[in-house]
Scaffold this motif. Structure first.
Motif, PDB file in Angstrom:
ATOM      1  N   ASP A 137       4.213  -1.393   7.848  1.00  0.00           N
ATOM      2  CA  ASP A 137       5.358  -2.152   8.351  1.00  0.00           C
ATOM      3  C   ASP A 137       4.956  -3.100   9.477  1.00  0.00           C
ATOM      4  O   ASP A 137       5.400  -4.247   9.521  1.00  0.00           O
ATOM      5  N   GLU A 191       4.787  -7.264   9.347  1.00  0.00           N
ATOM      6  CA  GLU A 191       5.509  -8.057  10.343  1.00  0.00           C
ATOM      7  C   GLU A 191       4.576  -9.051  11.031  1.00  0.00           C
ATOM      8  O   GLU A 191       4.903 -10.235  11.180  1.00  0.00           O
ATOM      9  N   THR A 211       0.688  -1.575   0.052  1.00  0.00           N
ATOM     10  CA  THR A 211       2.032  -1.884   0.553  1.00  0.00           C
ATOM     11  C   THR A 211       2.060  -3.231   1.259  1.00  0.00           C
ATOM     12  O   THR A 211       2.970  -4.043   1.049  1.00  0.00           O
ATOM     13  N   THR A 249       4.055  -6.439  -0.454  1.00  0.00           N
ATOM     14  CA  THR A 249       5.223  -6.912   0.285  1.00  0.00           C
ATOM     15  C   THR A 249       5.060  -8.375   0.692  1.00  0.00           C
ATOM     16  O   THR A 249       6.021  -9.162   0.609  1.00  0.00           O
TER      17      THR A 249
END
Length: 347
Positions: free
Chosen positions: A55, A59, A127, A131
């Protein structure tokens, strides 16, 4: 805005299309010069927490894309990321650079290295890349990256950053057979890692063999080039259509030799004039670069002049506009914005 059905602009340059302007992104564009990154770093001070938490890495990768819309979005990571999967743990103390507490110095250590399976040791990469592809669509090209064999071996053997690379060079000159075995193992691991990144969504992969520029041309041909070739040939066997870019810092003395790696594009640092690089490499070799990162501390007129000069010398075919090294801490964000806006207005 680019439609979802179109080929991303950066990939068009790598295909050799004639373009009105070069695609543009910056090495190290996700990171320390941006306030949003520094705010996040203050909240998560451990570098590996930022680069190995999907995550957070997503970002950080997207911060410059949201701010400047570069043509390339590069995954936020570190070149040492695959080493623990080989059994070479490392730490990155903030502002001190990577530390490897048990550097590789013997054949016995090499024999004990683990088989490398990135799916097992680096599940967060999948991931991150999947993403990023979903987030940017075809408005930008998602780049993965890896360290080159010599550079990863140098970190593992030196145990930290180095100014003279005396330990790995001493091994090269006194125990070359040990070093060659290690370099080959590292090259195989890098191959697996590149394939994994491509399978996870990377559309281009850049190899940073940054420290290979510290070798003499003769030693480059013995200790760096064969293992770059090993990586490239093995990746092309399974993923022939994914472009590979090679960057080496301080590469002016080995430019022509870099072409022998058989990558799809050579990323050039700022120590050679772009027109001279084009002449030396030949018109059929695609190039990336090569603005001095300190140019971004100059006036807007100065930045514009340097962009136009580089783009004119590189020509309209086979060029990606980039810096000649990573963007520097303290670079004014407004100048970065101006750099991208100016690059996109070229016609």
């Amino acid at each position: 805005m680019t439609q979802a059905t179109e080929i991303p602009y950066l990939l068009r340059a790598l295909r050799g299309e004639v373009l009105e302007r070069p695609p543009v992104w910056m090495m190290r564009q996700a990171g320390r010069y941006m306030k949003v990154y520094r705010d996040l770093r203050d909240k998560y001070p451990n570098f590996r927490d930022r680069s190995e938490n999907a995550d957070l890495a997503i970002e950080i990768s997207l911060q410059p894309w949201r701010a400047f819309k570069p043509d390339g979005v590069i995954m936020f990571s570190d070149i040492l990321t695959p080493l623990p999967g080989l059994g070479i743990p490392f730490e990155i103390p903030e502002s001190k650079g990577p530390i490897i507490n048990s550097p590789i110095r013997t054949q016995q250590q090499i024999d004990k290295l683990h088989p490398f399976d990135p799916k097992v040791s680096l599940p967060f990469i999948e991931t991150i890349l999947q993403t990023l592809r979903q987030e940017v669509g075809n408005q930008s090209t998602v780049l993965g990256f890896v360290g080159g064999p010599w550079t990863l071996a140098a970190y593992a053997i030196e145990g930290k950053s180095s100014k003279n690379y005396a330990i790995i060079k001493s091994m090269a000159f006194t125990e070359p057979s040990i070093l060659h075995k290690f370099l080959s193992k590292i090259a195989d691991a890098i191959t697996s890692y590149i394939r994994y990144q491509i399978d996870c969504g990377a559309q281009v992969v850049q190899l940073f063999d940054s420290w290979a520029g510290q070798l003499t041309p003769r030693d480059y041909e013995v200790f760096a080039l064969p293992y770059q070739q090993q990586v490239v040939s093995q990746v092309k066997q399974t993923h022939p259509n994914t472009p590979l870019i090679l960057y080496i810092s301080g590469s002016a003395g080995i430019l022509e030799r870099m072409v022998k790696s058989r990558v799809d594009m050579i990323s050039i640092d700022w120590t050679v004039d772009m027109a001279e690089a084009r002449q030396r490499l030949g018109s059929n070799v695609k190039v990336q670069g090569n603005i001095d990162p300190v140019v971004l501390f100059g006036s807007k007129k100065f930045i514009r002049d340097r962009i136009f000069d580089t783009v004119r010398k590189a020509g309209k075919v086979g060029h990606i506009l980039n810096l000649g090294h990573g963007i520097l801490v303290g670079t004014p964000e407004d100048n970065v914005r101006f750099f991208f806006e100016t690059a996109k207005q070229i016609n």
